[in-house]
Structures are given as structure tokens and as C-alpha cells.
Design a protein around this motif. Structure first.
Motif, PDB file in Angstrom:
ATOM      1  N   PHE A 180      34.781 -59.082  36.023  1.00 45.87           N
ATOM      2  CA  PHE A 180      36.072 -59.281  35.360  1.00 45.87           C
ATOM      3  C   PHE A 180      36.125 -58.512  34.042  1.00 45.87           C
ATOM      4  O   PHE A 180      35.119 -58.403  33.330  1.00 45.87           O
ATOM      5  N   ALA A 181      37.315 -58.023  33.709  1.00 43.65           N
ATOM      6  CA  ALA A 181      37.505 -57.412  32.388  1.00 43.65           C
ATOM      7  C   ALA A 181      37.400 -58.493  31.307  1.00 43.65           C
ATOM      8  O   ALA A 181      36.887 -58.254  30.215  1.00 43.65           O
ATOM      9  N   GLU A 182      37.885 -59.697  31.630  1.00 41.72           N
ATOM     10  CA  GLU A 182      37.754 -60.818  30.685  1.00 41.72           C
ATOM     11  C   GLU A 182      36.308 -61.309  30.685  1.00 41.72           C
ATOM     12  O   GLU A 182      35.633 -61.261  31.708  1.00 41.72           O
ATOM     13  N   ARG A 183      35.844 -61.786  29.561  1.00 44.98           N
ATOM     14  CA  ARG A 183      34.601 -62.545  29.535  1.00 44.98           C
ATOM     15  C   ARG A 183      34.962 -64.019  29.350  1.00 44.98           C
ATOM     16  O   ARG A 183      36.081 -64.325  28.947  1.00 44.98           O
ATOM     17  N   PHE A 184      34.025 -64.900  29.647  1.00 45.38           N
ATOM     18  CA  PHE A 184      34.298 -66.329  29.501  1.00 45.38           C
ATOM     19  C   PHE A 184      33.493 -66.860  28.318  1.00 45.38           C
ATOM     20  O   PHE A 184      32.315 -66.515  28.144  1.00 45.38           O
ATOM     21  N   LEU A 185      34.162 -67.689  27.534  1.00 45.62           N
ATOM     22  CA  LEU A 185      33.567 -68.253  26.328  1.00 45.62           C
ATOM     23  C   LEU A 185      33.381 -69.755  26.547  1.00 45.62           C
ATOM     24  O   LEU A 185      34.341 -70.450  26.889  1.00 45.62           O
ATOM     25  N   VAL A 186      32.146 -70.226  26.400  1.00 42.86           N
ATOM     26  CA  VAL A 186      31.857 -71.661  26.538  1.00 42.86           C
ATOM     27  C   VAL A 186      31.523 -72.200  25.158  1.00 42.86           C
ATOM     28  O   VAL A 186      30.638 -71.670  24.480  1.00 42.86           O
ATOM     29  N   MET A 187      32.262 -73.218  24.741  1.00 44.28           N
ATOM     30  CA  MET A 187      32.028 -73.816  23.418  1.00 44.28           C
ATOM     31  C   MET A 187      31.753 -75.302  23.611  1.00 44.28           C
ATOM     32  O   MET A 187      32.394 -75.941  24.447  1.00 44.28           O
ATOM     33  N   SER A 188      30.821 -75.836  22.846  1.00 47.95           N
ATOM     34  CA  SER A 188      30.543 -77.274  22.910  1.00 47.95           C
ATOM     35  C   SER A 188      30.844 -77.880  21.555  1.00 47.95           C
ATOM     36  O   SER A 188      30.450 -77.336  20.519  1.00 47.95           O
ATOM     37  N   THR A 189      31.550 -79.012  21.588  1.00 46.55           N
ATOM     38  CA  THR A 189      31.907 -79.662  20.325  1.00 46.55           C
ATOM     39  C   THR A 189      31.803 -81.176  20.473  1.00 46.55           C
ATOM     40  O   THR A 189      32.067 -81.722  21.555  1.00 46.55           O
ATOM     41  N   THR A 190      31.443 -81.824  19.378  1.00 44.59           N
ATOM     42  CA  THR A 190      31.404 -83.293  19.382  1.00 44.59           C
ATOM     43  C   THR A 190      32.763 -83.878  19.004  1.00 44.59           C
ATOM     44  O   THR A 190      32.919 -85.095  18.938  1.00 44.59           O
ATOM     45  N   PHE A 191      33.739 -83.005  18.739  1.00 45.70           N
ATOM     46  CA  PHE A 191      35.094 -83.501  18.468  1.00 45.70           C
ATOM     47  C   PHE A 191      35.577 -84.299  19.683  1.00 45.70           C
ATOM     48  O   PHE A 191      35.374 -83.881  20.822  1.00 45.70           O
ATOM     49  N   CYS A 224      34.207 -76.649  26.278  1.00 47.40           N
ATOM     50  CA  CYS A 224      35.515 -76.005  26.392  1.00 47.40           C
ATOM     51  C   CYS A 224      35.276 -74.598  26.929  1.00 47.40           C
ATOM     52  O   CYS A 224      34.411 -73.883  26.422  1.00 47.40           O
ATOM     53  N   LEU A 225      36.036 -74.241  27.924  1.00 50.10           N
ATOM     54  CA  LEU A 225      35.909 -72.905  28.523  1.00 50.10           C
ATOM     55  C   LEU A 225      37.230 -72.172  28.375  1.00 50.10           C
ATOM     56  O   LEU A 225      38.294 -72.727  28.687  1.00 50.10           O
ATOM     57  N   MET A 226      37.159 -70.951  27.859  1.00 49.73           N
ATOM     58  CA  MET A 226      38.356 -70.118  27.719  1.00 49.73           C
ATOM     59  C   MET A 226      37.988 -68.680  28.080  1.00 49.73           C
ATOM     60  O   MET A 226      36.815 -68.310  28.029  1.00 49.73           O
ATOM     61  N   ALA A 227      39.002 -67.887  28.395  1.00 48.68           N
ATOM     62  CA  ALA A 227      38.756 -66.468  28.651  1.00 48.68           C
ATOM     63  C   ALA A 227      38.886 -65.687  27.345  1.00 48.68           C
ATOM     64  O   ALA A 227      39.612 -66.095  26.436  1.00 48.68           O
ATOM     65  N   VAL A 228      38.159 -64.583  27.275  1.00 46.78           N
ATOM     66  CA  VAL A 228      38.288 -63.655  26.148  1.00 46.78           C
ATOM     67  C   VAL A 228      38.888 -62.372  26.717  1.00 46.78           C
ATOM     68  O   VAL A 228      38.330 -61.789  27.657  1.00 46.78           O
ATOM     69  N   GLY A 229      40.018 -61.978  26.171  1.00 42.48           N
ATOM     70  CA  GLY A 229      40.742 -60.830  26.719  1.00 42.48           C
ATOM     71  C   GLY A 229      39.967 -59.526  26.592  1.00 42.48           C
ATOM     72  O   GLY A 229      39.079 -59.398  25.742  1.00 42.48           O
ATOM     73  N   ALA A 233      36.563 -58.021  21.030  1.00 47.67           N
ATOM     74  CA  ALA A 233      35.115 -57.763  21.039  1.00 47.67           C
ATOM     75  C   ALA A 233      34.339 -59.078  21.128  1.00 47.67           C
ATOM     76  O   ALA A 233      34.756 -60.088  20.560  1.00 47.67           O
ATOM     77  N   ASP A 234      33.200 -59.031  21.832  1.00 46.33           N
ATOM     78  CA  ASP A 234      32.359 -60.232  21.972  1.00 46.33           C
ATOM     79  C   ASP A 234      31.986 -60.813  20.610  1.00 46.33           C
ATOM     80  O   ASP A 234      32.063 -62.027  20.396  1.00 46.33           O
ATOM     81  N   ASP A 235      31.553 -59.925  19.697  1.00 44.05           N
ATOM     82  CA  ASP A 235      31.056 -60.378  18.387  1.00 44.05           C
ATOM     83  C   ASP A 235      32.110 -61.195  17.651  1.00 44.05           C
ATOM     84  O   ASP A 235      31.808 -62.194  17.002  1.00 44.05           O
ATOM     85  N   TYR A 236      33.358 -60.725  17.764  1.00 40.68           N
ATOM     86  CA  TYR A 236      34.446 -61.413  17.080  1.00 40.68           C
ATOM     87  C   TYR A 236      34.792 -62.718  17.808  1.00 40.68           C
ATOM     88  O   TYR A 236      35.006 -63.763  17.183  1.00 40.68           O
ATOM     89  N   ALA A 237      34.791 -62.666  19.139  1.00 46.02           N
ATOM     90  CA  ALA A 237      35.207 -63.838  19.929  1.00 46.02           C
ATOM     91  C   ALA A 237      34.321 -65.051  19.671  1.00 46.02           C
ATOM     92  O   ALA A 237      34.779 -66.188  19.794  1.00 46.02           O
ATOM     93  N   VAL A 238      33.057 -64.821  19.309  1.00 48.69           N
ATOM     94  CA  VAL A 238      32.135 -65.961  19.129  1.00 48.69           C
ATOM     95  C   VAL A 238      31.986 -66.384  17.665  1.00 48.69           C
ATOM     96  O   VAL A 238      31.187 -67.273  17.358  1.00 48.69           O
ATOM     97  N   THR A 239      32.747 -65.761  16.760  1.00 53.41           N
ATOM     98  CA  THR A 239      32.647 -66.212  15.363  1.00 53.41           C
ATOM     99  C   THR A 239      33.242 -67.614  15.253  1.00 53.41           C
ATOM    100  O   THR A 239      34.192 -67.971  15.968  1.00 53.41           O
ATOM    101  N   ILE A 268      29.020 -66.519  25.304  1.00 52.38           N
ATOM    102  CA  ILE A 268      30.024 -65.698  25.980  1.00 52.38           C
ATOM    103  C   ILE A 268      29.313 -64.958  27.101  1.00 52.38           C
ATOM    104  O   ILE A 268      28.157 -64.556  26.940  1.00 52.38           O
ATOM    105  N   TYR A 269      29.961 -64.854  28.246  1.00 50.47           N
ATOM    106  CA  TYR A 269      29.265 -64.177  29.336  1.00 50.47           C
ATOM    107  C   TYR A 269      30.227 -63.439  30.247  1.00 50.47           C
ATOM    108  O   TYR A 269      31.407 -63.758  30.311  1.00 50.47           O
ATOM    109  N   ARG A 270      29.679 -62.442  30.913  1.00 45.99           N
ATOM    110  CA  ARG A 270      30.450 -61.641  31.867  1.00 45.99           C
ATOM    111  C   ARG A 270      30.562 -62.400  33.173  1.00 45.99           C
ATOM    112  O   ARG A 270      29.604 -63.024  33.615  1.00 45.99           O
ATOM    113  N   VAL A 271      31.717 -62.310  33.785  1.00 45.78           N
ATOM    114  CA  VAL A 271      31.958 -63.051  35.016  1.00 45.78           C
ATOM    115  C   VAL A 271      32.034 -62.073  36.181  1.00 45.78           C
ATOM    116  O   VAL A 271      32.741 -61.064  36.113  1.00 45.78           O
TER     117      VAL A 271
END
Ligand SMILES: Cc1cc2nc3c(=O)[nH]c(=O)nc-3n(C[C@H](O)[C@H](O)[C@H](O)COP(=O)(O)OP(=O)(O)OC[C@H]3O[C@@H](n4cnc5c(N)ncnc54)[C@H](O)[C@@H]3O)c2cc1C
Length: 410
Positions: A180-191, A224-229, A233-239, A268-271
Motif C-alpha cells: 500500500f502507498a499508505e502506511r498504518f500507524l498503531v498508537m496505544s494510549t491509557t486515555f 488506535c489504528l489509522m492510515a498515514v497518507g 513522512a514516517d518521521d513526522y507521522a510518529v511525532t 508505523i508499518y508498511r502494509v
């Protein structure tokens, strides 16, 4: 006495560990070579579906899994701005299975549970820091060549060495598909998302034409799982800044004020959507990500890999314990697992990805109407749940492997 090992497994991920325990319980001698110095701690899959739980019961794992996991009978299809589209209830399947729910349990906890059980078997050996660099097929036996050059002869080799499988690559098996052109971002939160979405179930697929999201509760936090367009850039998406912005965007759509999300993990990972051309050659079998990859929407990756492991175990047991022809038995694994990957796993994960971000208003409405109608029609909802929980496809595939193997020894 020959130094030849009976079964060698490359890779101690969830798939390799499940295969090892199944075969060890059947009395076969199993050696797992794991590249890492310990089991992985990566936060990857966390959903166990019904048929996988049923197989875990056969392995004697369920008490430990239930103790560490979260039982989730309800899941939702939601619209990001409109809220709940439909709430589906797996407990409707209570007359068909002992496990009418999803179990949320991270795969790193699962592999440790399996390791504890494997330790009871003197015929099971787990070797760390030993990657399988390549493999050879000798028709009646296989050879795993370790990174230090050691050659390990074995009656069977199962490649459970993940997406970059050296076992698969050793035989030049093509791995066609797409990244995929998109990458997937997995975030974990205690919120606690239920503070702002009072009616939120512990698993929610939140569709949106611009920014979809999946929320999954685990025993310790929300994932939480979201796509990164493609343009980001990966570096920015995970800040932290960007993640806070995106999660707060979800709250803003619900009219909720800004929150500082306590983040306990992010990756963040490639799908990929890929299926190997071959899953088996003589006494070498592929299982899990080494054979096929898919996006995580629906939670089918690890589950279908587990079902591959089961099939590989059934094949080896049929040959070693009941005298089935090895080549024919291996081909049954190759044909059945490949078919179910294409017809069920690939087809459904691609559809799920399309549905999550559907931009066509009439297509979105039609899907929402279909989902809403399920809530008033118990039989239709049960049929839908048998599909999304892999119940039908997994039962059929396991039964087919077993009956075709039985025919070899009849
Ligand atoms: C970030 C991320 C999030 C994911 N989220 C989900 C999800 O929510 N739901 C879902 O269903 N799926 C998800 N997946 C996919 C899921 O994690 C995989 O389908 C699953 O891990 C496959 O298990 P496996 O045992 O086949 O491979 P892996 O888990 O990759 O395990 C392979 C093992 O083999 C070892 N190894 C690798 N190469 C060698 C070698 N040459 N020799 C020896 N050992 C080797 C590795 O160290 C590892 O221990 C996710 C994947 C990623 C990357």
C-alpha cells in the motif's frame, strides 16, 4: 544414530510457536530456531477469533489466555461523525461455540504463554540467536542452514520466519501482490475513550472518507489504528505532536475539548497484500506471514497464520504417525491454505480497507443500511458473524485438510 531432526521450525512468532506446541503434544520431536535473542516484544496482532480460540483449547492454552486477555463479545461499526451504525454481538453464536467472542491479547503475551507450555515437553527445543539463512529440499528430507553455516537435516521444515522468510526465498517462491502507498500507524494510549464516547464498544471500526480509525481495547490500554497518507513522512507521522493532533481531531468531531493523550506505544508499518505462489514443496511447508500478508482490518493476519500452523501440524502428524504419503500430504496444505488465503483473507481484508474509507456516498449508505438491518434480524446477524469471525472459513478449511489427509491413509 542419525543427527537428523524430526521437525525444524524457522521462527518463534505466534505461528511457529503454535505449530511447535501442536506437534510436541502429538509426541514429535520439534526444534525451533529463532533469530532473535528472545521472543519478540513487538506490539502487533492482538485479536484472537473464535476458531483460533477453539484450537487454542485443544492446545490447553485457554486458561492462561483468558487470564491475560480481554473477552470482547460486542463490536461496533461506527461512522466518525455519525456514531454507531451497528453493534454486533458474537454471543449470538453461543450455541455454536464455547468461545462466542473475540479475545484481545497481544501476540507477545501469547507467545510467552505458549513457551511456558512448551517447556513441559522434553521433545521441544527452542534455540535463540539462530536464524535460518537458507533451506534445501532433498525430496525425502530438508536442510536448514543456520546463519553460522551449521547444516541441520530434518524430516520436515516449517518456514514460520515472517514476511522476509528466508525459507520462502530459498526456493524462489514468488510473493506477488501489492504494498500500500499508505502506511498504518498503531498508537496505544491509557486515555479512556469511553469518557468521550459513552456508547463505545471495546472493538470499533470507525469509517470515514477522509480519516478512518480502529479502536481496540486490550487489557492494558486502547490501541488506535489509522492510515498515514502517501504524502506524509514516517518521521513526522510518529511525532507526539502529530499523533496528539490526529487523536484530538477525532474528539473535535464529537465536540469534545482538547486532551493530552498519554501515549504508551506507537509504531508505523508498511502494509502488504501478498500470497506466495507455493506454500509447500516436498517436506517444506510455509505458514503465517512467510506465506501471506494482509492489512490488519478484521484481525485475520495472525489468525489465518495460526490456521496454517494447524494445517502444517495435521500434515506432519498424518505422515509421521499414520503413514500418509509425504508429498501428497504436503500438497494438501499448499492447495487448501492458498485457496483460503485468496478466497477469504485477501478478499475480506481488501473489502474492509475499501469500506473503511468509502468515498461514494451511495455505497456508504448501502453498507450502513445492510449493517443496521442485521440488528433486527438475528439469523442474518449470525451469518454475518460466522463470516467476520472466520468461523465458517476456518472450520471448512480445517475439515477439508483432515478429510483429504484421512483419504491418504484409508
Ligand atoms: C505493526 C504491526 C501491527 C499488526 N497488527 C495486526 C493486527 O492488529 N491484527 C492482525 O491480525 N495482524 C496484525 N499484524 C500482522 C500480524 O502481526 C502477523 O500476521 C503475525 O505476526 C504473523 O505471525 P508469524 O509468526 O507468521 O510471523 P512473525 O510474527 O513475524 O514472527 C516471525 C518470527 O520469526 C523470526 N525470524 C525472522 N526471520 C527468521 C529467520 N530467518 N530465522 C529464524 N527466525 C526468524 C522473527 O524474529 C519472529 O520471531 C500486524 C503486523 C505489524 C508489523
Amino acid at each position: 544414530m542419525s543427527d537428523r531432526k524430526q521437525v525444524v521450525i524457522a521462527g518463534a512468532g505466534p505461528v511457529g510457536m503454535a505449530a511447535a506446541l501442536k506437534l510436541a503434544k502429538a509426541g514429535l520431536d520439534v526444534t525451533i530456531f529463532e533469530m532473535g535473542d528472545d521472543l519478540s516484544v513487538d506490539s502487533k496482532a492482538s485479536t484472537f477469533h473464535i476458531p483460533t480460540l477453539e484450537l487454542c483449547e485443544e492446545l490447553g492454552l485457554m486458561d492462561d489466555m483468558l487470564e491475560q486477555g480481554l473477552v470482547v463479545p460486542l463490536f461496533q461499526q461506527r461512522d466518525r461523525k455519525g456514531g454507531v451504525i451497528a453493534q454486533l454481538d458474537l454471543s449470538l453464536l453461543k450455541d455454536e461455540t464455547k468461545y462466542p467472542y473475540r479475545l484481545q491479547l497481544e501476540q507477545s503475551k501469547f507467545t510467552r504463554i505458549v513457551r511456558k507450555h512448551l517447556e513441559q515437553y522434553p521433545n521441544a527445543h527452542l534455540v535463540y540467536g539462530s536464524g535460518v539463512a537458507s533451506a534445501e529440499d532433498h525430496t525425502d528430507y530438508a536442510v536448514a542452514i543456520l546463519n553460522d553455516g551449521t547444516r541441520v537435516e530434518c524430516d520436515w521444515l516449517i518456514g514460520c520466519d515472517g514476511a522476509n522468510s528466508m525459507v520462502r526465498q530459498s526456493f524462489g517462491f514468488e510473493f506477488p501482490g501489492e504494498t500500500f502507498a499508505e502506511r498504518f500507524l498503531v498508537m496505544s494510549t491509557t486515555f479512556e475513550f469511553r469518557d468521550v464516547m459513552k456508547d463505545l464498544a471495546e472493538v470499533a471500526y470507525i469509517t470515514d472518507p477522509d480519516e478512518w480509525m480502529v479502536l481496540l481495547k486490550t487489557p492494558d490500554h486502547w490501541r488506535c489504528l489509522m492510515a498515514v497518507g502517501p504524502e506524509e513522512a514516517d518521521d513526522y507521522a510518529v511525532t507526539d505532536e502529530r499523533i496528539q493532533e490526529r487523536l484530538n481531531g477525532v474528539l473535535a468531531d464529537l465536540g469534545h475539548e482538547h486532551v493530552d493523550f498519554p501515549l504508551v506505544g506507537k509504531s508505523i508499518y508498511r502494509v502488504n497484500q501478498r500470497v506466495a505462489k507455493n506454500f509447500a514443496i516436498n517436506r517444506i511447508l510455509l505458514a503465517g506471514d512467510s506465506a501471506h500478508m494482509n492489512n490488519p482490518l478484521g484481525g485475520f493476519g495472525m489468525n489465518s497464520g495460526f490456521h496454517d500452523a494447524w494445517s502444517a501440524g495435521d500434515v506432519i502428524e498424518a505422515v509421521e504417525l499414520r503413514g500418509a504419503d509425504a508429498q501428497k500430504a504436503a500438497q494438501i496444505h499448499g492447495v487448501v491454505r492458498s485457496e483460503v488465503c485468496h478466497s477469504y483473507v485477501q478478499a475480506n481484508t481488501k473489502k474492509n480497507f475499501k469500506d473503511m474509507q468509502e468515498k461514494d456516498e451511495s455505497a456508504r449508505q448501502a453498507r450502513n443500511d445492510m449493517l443496521r438491518a442485521l440488528q433486527d434480524d438475528v439469523e442474518a446477524q449470525k451469518a454475518y458473524l460466522r463470516g467476520t469471525s472466520m468461523l465458517t472459513s476456518a472450520h471448512e478449511a480445517i475439515a477439508r485438510v483432515r478429510s483429504e489427509l484421512a483419504a491418504l491413509t484409508a
